[in-house]
Design a protein around this motif. Structure first.
Motif, short mmCIF file in Angstrom:
data_model
loop_
_atom_site.label_atom_id
_atom_site.label_comp_id
_atom_site.label_asym_id
_atom_site.label_seq_id
_atom_site.Cartn_x
_atom_site.Cartn_y
_atom_site.Cartn_z
N SER A 12 0.69 -1.37 0.19
CA SER A 12 0.03 0.10 0.17
C SER A 12 0.98 1.24 0.01
O SER A 12 0.61 2.31 -0.58
CB SER A 12 -0.85 -0.04 1.33
N ALA A 13 2.11 1.23 0.50
CA ALA A 13 2.93 2.44 0.78
C ALA A 13 3.42 2.70 -0.46
O ALA A 13 4.02 3.83 -0.82
CB ALA A 13 3.90 2.15 1.98
N TYR A 14 3.87 1.64 -1.30
CA TYR A 14 4.60 1.90 -2.57
C TYR A 14 3.97 1.31 -3.99
O TYR A 14 4.36 1.94 -4.89
CB TYR A 14 6.00 0.83 -2.54
N ARG A 15 2.95 0.69 -4.02
CA ARG A 15 2.39 0.17 -5.19
C ARG A 15 1.01 0.57 -5.53
O ARG A 15 0.11 0.68 -4.69
CB ARG A 15 2.67 -1.34 -5.63
N GLY A 16 0.56 0.79 -6.72
CA GLY A 16 -1.07 0.93 -6.83
C GLY A 16 -1.36 2.35 -6.56
O GLY A 16 -0.92 3.23 -6.14
N GLU A 17 -2.76 2.31 -6.81
CA GLU A 17 -3.45 3.76 -6.57
C GLU A 17 -3.44 4.11 -5.02
O GLU A 17 -3.05 5.30 -4.88
CB GLU A 17 -4.91 3.71 -7.14
#
Length: 179
Positions: A23-28
């Motif tokens: 959640s901190a690095y990838r995707g929206e």
């Protein structure tokens, strides 16, 4: 700010840690914070099996930060080549910029300096991440000029969206720092 609780991760935390780091690095979802790598990389940020090995091996641990029982931040520290290594630094995107990351970095440095008695902390940062490198420089890290290749072709660490990725080693002398 509510009280932060620091602890060492166990194998039972692997799924929650993978979700936090992703959640901190990838995707929206990562775009809510400033640490996103979504413009350079897609796919996984951390492999669960590698993470489990990091948790279990000697002179390696994952520091976890919780608030009200919620896992909100983490970082991996380990001994490598006579110094501490700092990586997998993640703060929940909706909480970035509130001092949690600074507190976690300071705790990691204390562990490496005071418990492991190591003289320095090193990390690798994608050298395109000027804002992130500046964050570390404000905390005493220096650019070493040492570069390492990005692991192209190893999907466990992401799917590159560009062909010019590489890491730079940053280092901080911990020998003069006090607890």
């Amino acid at each position: 700010m509510l009280t932060l609780t620091f602890r060492t991760a166990t194998s039972d935390d692997v799924d929650a840690l993978v979700a936090l780091v992703t959640s901190a690095y990838r995707g929206e979802a990562s775009r809510a914070g400033w640490t996103t790598e979504a413009d350079f990389l897609d796919g996984a940020r951390i492999d669960p099996d590698v993470l489990r090995q990091d948790i279990l091996r000697p002179r390696s641990l994952v520091l976890v930060v919780e608030r009200d029982g919620r896992l909100i931040a983490c970082a991996h520290i380990a001994e490598e080549d006579g110094a501490g290594y700092f990586g997998m630094f993640s703060v929940s995107p909706d909480l970035q910029g509130g001092g949690i990351g600074k507190a976690l970095l300071e705790q990691a440095e204390r562990t490496v300096r005071d418990e492991w008695r190591l003289p320095a902390m090193r990390m690798t940062v994608i050298d395109l991440r000027e804002e992130l490198i500046a964050f570390y420089q404000r905390r005493g890290y220096r650019r070493t000029g040492i570069h390492k290749p990005f692991p192209y072709g190893d999907a466990r660490f992401g799917i590159p969206l560009r062909d010019d990725l590489r890491f730079e080693v940053l280092e901080k002398d911990l020998s003069g720092a006090s607890a």
